[in-house]
Enzyme design. Structure first.
Site, PDB file in Angstrom:
ATOM      1  N   TYR A 198      -7.287  -3.765  -9.428  1.00 12.23           N
ATOM      2  CA  TYR A 198      -8.347  -3.968 -10.436  1.00 12.23           C
ATOM      3  C   TYR A 198      -8.298  -5.443 -10.824  1.00 12.23           C
ATOM      4  O   TYR A 198      -7.275  -5.916 -11.321  1.00 12.23           O
ATOM      5  CB  TYR A 198      -8.095  -3.110 -11.672  1.00 12.23           C
ATOM      6  CG  TYR A 198      -8.299  -1.621 -11.477  1.00 12.23           C
ATOM      7  CD1 TYR A 198      -7.298  -0.816 -10.922  1.00 12.23           C
ATOM      8  CD2 TYR A 198      -9.491  -1.015 -11.858  1.00 12.23           C
ATOM      9  CE1 TYR A 198      -7.482   0.544 -10.750  1.00 12.23           C
ATOM     10  CE2 TYR A 198      -9.689   0.351 -11.698  1.00 12.23           C
ATOM     11  CZ  TYR A 198      -8.678   1.123 -11.142  1.00 12.23           C
ATOM     12  OH  TYR A 198      -8.874   2.483 -10.980  1.00 12.23           O
ATOM     13  N   PRO A 215     -17.150   3.970 -14.477  1.00 12.03           N
ATOM     14  CA  PRO A 215     -16.148   4.447 -13.509  1.00 12.03           C
ATOM     15  C   PRO A 215     -14.824   3.671 -13.512  1.00 12.03           C
ATOM     16  O   PRO A 215     -13.900   4.043 -12.815  1.00 12.03           O
ATOM     17  CB  PRO A 215     -16.848   4.308 -12.159  1.00 12.03           C
ATOM     18  CG  PRO A 215     -17.982   3.388 -12.389  1.00 12.03           C
ATOM     19  CD  PRO A 215     -18.353   3.474 -13.814  1.00 12.03           C
ATOM     20  N   HIS A 245      -0.797   8.072  -4.928  1.00  9.88           N
ATOM     21  CA  HIS A 245      -0.539   6.706  -5.409  1.00  9.88           C
ATOM     22  C   HIS A 245       0.294   6.766  -6.681  1.00  9.88           C
ATOM     23  O   HIS A 245      -0.055   7.468  -7.625  1.00  9.88           O
ATOM     24  CB  HIS A 245      -1.862   5.981  -5.695  1.00  9.88           C
ATOM     25  CG  HIS A 245      -2.513   5.414  -4.473  1.00  9.88           C
ATOM     26  ND1 HIS A 245      -3.335   4.324  -4.520  1.00  9.88           N
ATOM     27  CD2 HIS A 245      -2.446   5.779  -3.172  1.00  9.88           C
ATOM     28  CE1 HIS A 245      -3.748   4.015  -3.293  1.00  9.88           C
ATOM     29  NE2 HIS A 245      -3.231   4.904  -2.455  1.00  9.88           N
ATOM     30  N   TYR A 264      -4.458   6.796 -17.465  1.00 13.41           N
ATOM     31  CA  TYR A 264      -4.969   6.698 -16.089  1.00 13.41           C
ATOM     32  C   TYR A 264      -4.611   7.944 -15.274  1.00 13.41           C
ATOM     33  O   TYR A 264      -5.443   8.492 -14.543  1.00 13.41           O
ATOM     34  CB  TYR A 264      -4.400   5.447 -15.407  1.00 13.41           C
ATOM     35  CG  TYR A 264      -5.079   5.101 -14.093  1.00 13.41           C
ATOM     36  CD1 TYR A 264      -4.582   5.577 -12.885  1.00 13.41           C
ATOM     37  CD2 TYR A 264      -6.223   4.312 -14.073  1.00 13.41           C
ATOM     38  CE1 TYR A 264      -5.215   5.272 -11.681  1.00 13.41           C
ATOM     39  CE2 TYR A 264      -6.860   4.003 -12.865  1.00 13.41           C
ATOM     40  CZ  TYR A 264      -6.346   4.494 -11.674  1.00 13.41           C
ATOM     41  OH  TYR A 264      -6.975   4.199 -10.483  1.00 13.41           O
ATOM     42  N   LYS A 304     -12.543   8.419 -14.424  1.00 17.02           N
ATOM     43  CA  LYS A 304     -12.476   9.634 -15.233  1.00 17.02           C
ATOM     44  C   LYS A 304     -13.617  10.615 -14.963  1.00 17.02           C
ATOM     45  O   LYS A 304     -13.519  11.795 -15.301  1.00 17.02           O
ATOM     46  CB  LYS A 304     -12.500   9.269 -16.719  1.00 17.02           C
ATOM     47  CG  LYS A 304     -11.239   8.601 -17.201  1.00 17.02           C
ATOM     48  CD  LYS A 304     -10.039   9.525 -17.135  1.00 17.02           C
ATOM     49  CE  LYS A 304      -8.746   8.754 -16.992  1.00 17.02           C
ATOM     50  NZ  LYS A 304      -7.835   9.375 -16.053  1.00 17.02           N
TER      51      LYS A 304
HETATM   52  P1  FAS Z   1     -23.247  15.462  -9.949  1.00 23.45           P
HETATM   53  O1  FAS Z   1     -24.315  14.516 -10.414  1.00 23.45           O
HETATM   54  O2  FAS Z   1     -22.262  15.015  -8.935  1.00 23.45           O
HETATM   55  O3  FAS Z   1     -23.931  16.785  -9.338  1.00 23.45           O
HETATM   56  C1  FAS Z   1     -25.069  17.340  -9.955  1.00 23.45           C
HETATM   57  C2  FAS Z   1     -25.813  18.127  -8.889  1.00 23.45           C
HETATM   58  O4  FAS Z   1     -26.936  18.774  -9.519  1.00 23.45           O
HETATM   59  C3  FAS Z   1     -26.382  17.229  -7.795  1.00 23.45           C
HETATM   60  O5  FAS Z   1     -26.026  17.718  -6.531  1.00 23.45           O
HETATM   61  C4  FAS Z   1     -27.895  17.272  -8.027  1.00 23.45           C
HETATM   62  O6  FAS Z   1     -28.638  17.187  -6.825  1.00 23.45           O
HETATM   63  C5  FAS Z   1     -28.064  18.631  -8.681  1.00 23.45           C
HETATM   64  N1  FAS Z   1     -29.268  18.711  -9.525  1.00 23.45           N
HETATM   65  C6  FAS Z   1     -29.773  17.776 -10.350  1.00 23.45           C
HETATM   66  N2  FAS Z   1     -30.900  18.235 -10.942  1.00 23.45           N
HETATM   67  C7  FAS Z   1     -31.106  19.491 -10.458  1.00 23.45           C
HETATM   68  C8  FAS Z   1     -32.102  20.491 -10.679  1.00 23.45           C
HETATM   69  N3  FAS Z   1     -33.114  20.267 -11.513  1.00 23.45           N
HETATM   70  N4  FAS Z   1     -31.992  21.661 -10.021  1.00 23.45           N
HETATM   71  C9  FAS Z   1     -30.949  21.898  -9.179  1.00 23.45           C
HETATM   72  N5  FAS Z   1     -29.971  20.989  -8.928  1.00 23.45           N
HETATM   73  C10 FAS Z   1     -30.062  19.814  -9.566  1.00 23.45           C
HETATM   74  N6  FAS Z   1     -16.705   8.879 -11.011  1.00 23.45           N
HETATM   75  C11 FAS Z   1     -15.476   8.371 -10.763  1.00 23.45           C
HETATM   76  O7  FAS Z   1     -14.487   8.946 -11.249  1.00 23.45           O
HETATM   77  N7  FAS Z   1     -15.327   7.232  -9.985  1.00 23.45           N
HETATM   78  C12 FAS Z   1     -16.419   6.596  -9.424  1.00 23.45           C
HETATM   79  O8  FAS Z   1     -16.273   5.583  -8.753  1.00 23.45           O
HETATM   80  C13 FAS Z   1     -17.706   7.100  -9.654  1.00 23.45           C
HETATM   81  N8  FAS Z   1     -18.822   6.501  -9.093  1.00 23.45           N
HETATM   82  C14 FAS Z   1     -20.073   7.022  -9.360  1.00 23.45           C
HETATM   83  C15 FAS Z   1     -21.248   6.440  -8.826  1.00 23.45           C
HETATM   84  C16 FAS Z   1     -22.521   6.961  -9.094  1.00 23.45           C
HETATM   85  C17 FAS Z   1     -23.767   6.312  -8.528  1.00 23.45           C
HETATM   86  C18 FAS Z   1     -22.642   8.084  -9.945  1.00 23.45           C
HETATM   87  C19 FAS Z   1     -24.017   8.635 -10.299  1.00 23.45           C
HETATM   88  C20 FAS Z   1     -21.491   8.676 -10.482  1.00 23.45           C
HETATM   89  C21 FAS Z   1     -20.209   8.153 -10.181  1.00 23.45           C
HETATM   90  N9  FAS Z   1     -19.044   8.733 -10.682  1.00 23.45           N
HETATM   91  C22 FAS Z   1     -17.801   8.246 -10.458  1.00 23.45           C
HETATM   92  C23 FAS Z   1     -19.102   9.887 -11.479  1.00 23.45           C
HETATM   93  C24 FAS Z   1     -19.278  11.056 -10.546  1.00 23.45           C
HETATM   94  O9  FAS Z   1     -18.197  11.112  -9.659  1.00 23.45           O
HETATM   95  C25 FAS Z   1     -19.419  12.263 -11.412  1.00 23.45           C
HETATM   96  O10 FAS Z   1     -18.439  12.312 -12.438  1.00 23.45           O
HETATM   97  C26 FAS Z   1     -19.394  13.522 -10.623  1.00 23.45           C
HETATM   98  O11 FAS Z   1     -20.353  13.408  -9.600  1.00 23.45           O
HETATM   99  C27 FAS Z   1     -19.686  14.652 -11.607  1.00 23.45           C
HETATM  100  O12 FAS Z   1     -19.989  15.769 -10.880  1.00 23.45           O
HETATM  101  P2  FAS Z   1     -21.127  16.782 -11.372  1.00 23.45           P
HETATM  102  O13 FAS Z   1     -20.950  17.035 -12.819  1.00 23.45           O
HETATM  103  O14 FAS Z   1     -21.077  17.895 -10.404  1.00 23.45           O
HETATM  104  O15 FAS Z   1     -22.509  15.970 -11.259  1.00 23.45           O
HETATM  105  C1  PHB Z   2     -13.287   4.671  -5.953  1.00 27.69           C
HETATM  106  O1  PHB Z   2     -12.467   4.635  -5.035  1.00 27.69           O
HETATM  107  O2  PHB Z   2     -14.494   4.968  -5.783  1.00 27.69           O
HETATM  108  C2  PHB Z   2     -12.829   4.344  -7.354  1.00 27.69           C
HETATM  109  C3  PHB Z   2     -11.467   4.241  -7.594  1.00 27.69           C
HETATM  110  C4  PHB Z   2     -11.031   3.936  -8.877  1.00 27.69           C
HETATM  111  C5  PHB Z   2     -11.956   3.723  -9.884  1.00 27.69           C
HETATM  112  C6  PHB Z   2     -13.335   3.832  -9.631  1.00 27.69           C
HETATM  113  C7  PHB Z   2     -13.765   4.132  -8.347  1.00 27.69           C
HETATM  114  O3  PHB Z   2     -11.514   3.401 -11.140  1.00 27.69           O
END
Ligand code: FAS
Ligand code: PHB
Length: 390
Positions: free
Chosen positions: A201, A293, A72, A385, A297
């Site tokens: 957005y 989000p 994009h 961005y 980032k």
């Molecule tokens: P993660 O949380 O992805 O992974 C951590 C891992 O550790 C998990 O698999 C968990 O099961 C494991 N874990 C936890 N405790 C443990 C333990 N005690 N023992 C062993 N394993 C354990 N980012 C965006 O850029 N755009 C978005 O739209 C967006 N939406 C999101 C929505 C939600 C609901 C959440 C929670 C996050 C969102 N994020 C978004 C941010 C997300 O993408 C994170 O930045 C990304 O998952 C980060 O990855 P990790 O650091 O690997 O953490």
């Molecule tokens: C998504 O596609 O999940 C998404 C894209 C852009 C954002 C946040 C989430 O800023």
């Protein structure tokens, strides 16, 4: 059991770190409390910065992303009933982002790890970390009904916001900075063609909305909802009706609705834990920081954390130098706080904040009009961005 690096968590941070270390011949075992399917079932990020796509290429898992991902070069801002395109490509000297879901990134990393025969202990329980303030840390956990002890040189806390690693730090060892936003994002995933070829957005008086996508046939939408709201309160029809009310006429016309594959509400917070290193324990990704989000980032900051951490650990093992690990936290935090600031700013600009009165919308619209009419202002948005240089 013994390894050089014990990685806690098989999300994107842990899996990418594992691949970066493997490429340099550093042994790591990942301990994950959920099953692989559960990890893949979490619908999260959608936009990858060039820095992140370069890292995925570096570890040899970029092929499907380049085949199926959607490059994009811009996105639309919708406010006061009008859409304005932010031309990322021209404003940043040719940069772009890749729309490719976190689920697919995780799937590719899992497949690469399995193909390389690298050890991941899924469904591990009662994980605890020990002696990380000494040169001989270890991890204890249950797996397959048996207790295990994993001796290692370093522990990488890639276990997300609710993980065990940050929670295991001694009282006062970390300073936590947090801002919780008075709303959440209700996300919906559907096998419908995206409403537009790029993201939209929307700052609407009814609340923020985001039109995103996963492919030419799969869409991802978000609506700002009150913190008290629950996903089960929303039928698909109610979601689509509300989304239409937050869009402009042309998007409303183009919107294709269909049954939801997933619906969930994510809370929004800004959070940073400082420092990110404690002896032989390093925090990376959501274990150390969370962004709202809006600026896409979260996943990208996690990727640069593990890029820095892998370089530091490889330098230690190959050159017996502690320079990288000593500098890790400071190096990450400089980038993290810039990502936190951008995510906070974009969230503040695009969302309705309860109790701020009618003037808040007027001020947001004024800033948005200025932003789309001023090339320097649009450039600031665009370069943040697409991702700041490493
Ligand atoms: P993660 O949380 O992805 O992974 C951590 C891992 O550790 C998990 O698999 C968990 O099961 C494991 N874990 C936890 N405790 C443990 C333990 N005690 N023992 C062993 N394993 C354990 N980012 C965006 O850029 N755009 C978005 O739209 C967006 N939406 C999101 C929505 C939600 C609901 C959440 C929670 C996050 C969102 N994020 C978004 C941010 C997300 O993408 C994170 O930045 C990304 O998952 C980060 O990855 P990790 O650091 O690997 O953490
Ligand atoms: C998504 O596609 O999940 C998404 C894209 C852009 C954002 C946040 C989430 O800023």
């Amino acid at each position: 059991m013994r390894t050089q690096v014990a990685i806690i968590g098989a999300g994107p941070s842990g899996l990418l770190l594992g691949q970066l270390l493997h490429r340099a011949g550093v042994d790591a075992i990942i301990i994950e409390r959920q099953s692989a399917d559960y990890v893949l079932s979490r619908i999260r990020a959608g936009v990858l910065e060039q820095v992140t796509t370069d890292l995925l290429d570096e570890v040899g898992v970029g092929r499907r992303m380049h085949q199926e991902g959607l490059p994009h070069t811009g996105f639309d801002l919708l406010f006061a009933g009008e859409r304005h395109r932010i031309d990322l490509h021209s404003l940043t000297g040719g940069q772009q982002v890749m729309v490719y879901g976190q689920t697919e990134v995780t799937r590719d990393l899992m497949a690469a790890r399995e193909a390389a025969g690298l050890q991941t202990m899924y469904q591990a329980s009662d994980v605890s970390i020990h002696d990380f303030d000494t040169a001989t840390p270890h991890v204890k956990f249950q797996h397959g009904g048996q207790w295990h002890t994993l001796h290692c040189d370093f522990i990488a806390g890639c276990d997300g916001f609710h993980g065990v690693c940050r929670a295991s730090l001694p009282e006062g060892a970390v300073t936590e900075y947090e801002k919780v936003y008075p709303f959440g994002w209700l996300g919906l995933l559907a096998d419908t063609p995206p409403v537009h070829h790029e993201l939209i957005y929307a700052n609407s008086e009814r609340g923020f909305a985001l039109c995103s996508q996963r492919s030419a046939t799969r869409s991802r939408y978000y609506l700002q909802v009150p913190l008290s709201d629950k996903a089960e309160n929303w039928s698909d029809e109610a979601f689509w009706d509300e989304l239409r009310l937050r869009l402009d006429p042309s998007a409303r016309e183009a919107l294709v609705t269909g049954p939801s594959l997933e619906k969930s509400i994510a809370p929004l917070r800004s959070f940073v834990a400082e420092p990110m290193r404690f002896g032989r324990l390093f925090l990376a990704g959501d274990a150390a920081h969370i962004v709202p989000p809006t600026g896409a980032k979260g996943l990208n900051l996690a990727a640069t954390d593990v890029k820095y951490l892998s370089s530091a650990l490889i330098e230690f093992f190959q050159e017996r130098s502690a320079a990288g690990i000593d500098h890790y936290s400071q190096r990450c935090l400089q980038r993290i706080w810039k990502g936190e600031r951008f995510s906070w700013w974009f969230t503040s600009l695009m969302h309705q904040f309860p109790g701020e009165g009618a003037i808040a919308q007027k001020l947001q619209n004024a800033e948005l009009h200025y932003l789309v009419q001023s090339q320097p202002a649009s450039t600031v948005l665009a370069e943040n961005y697409v991702g700041l240089p490493l």
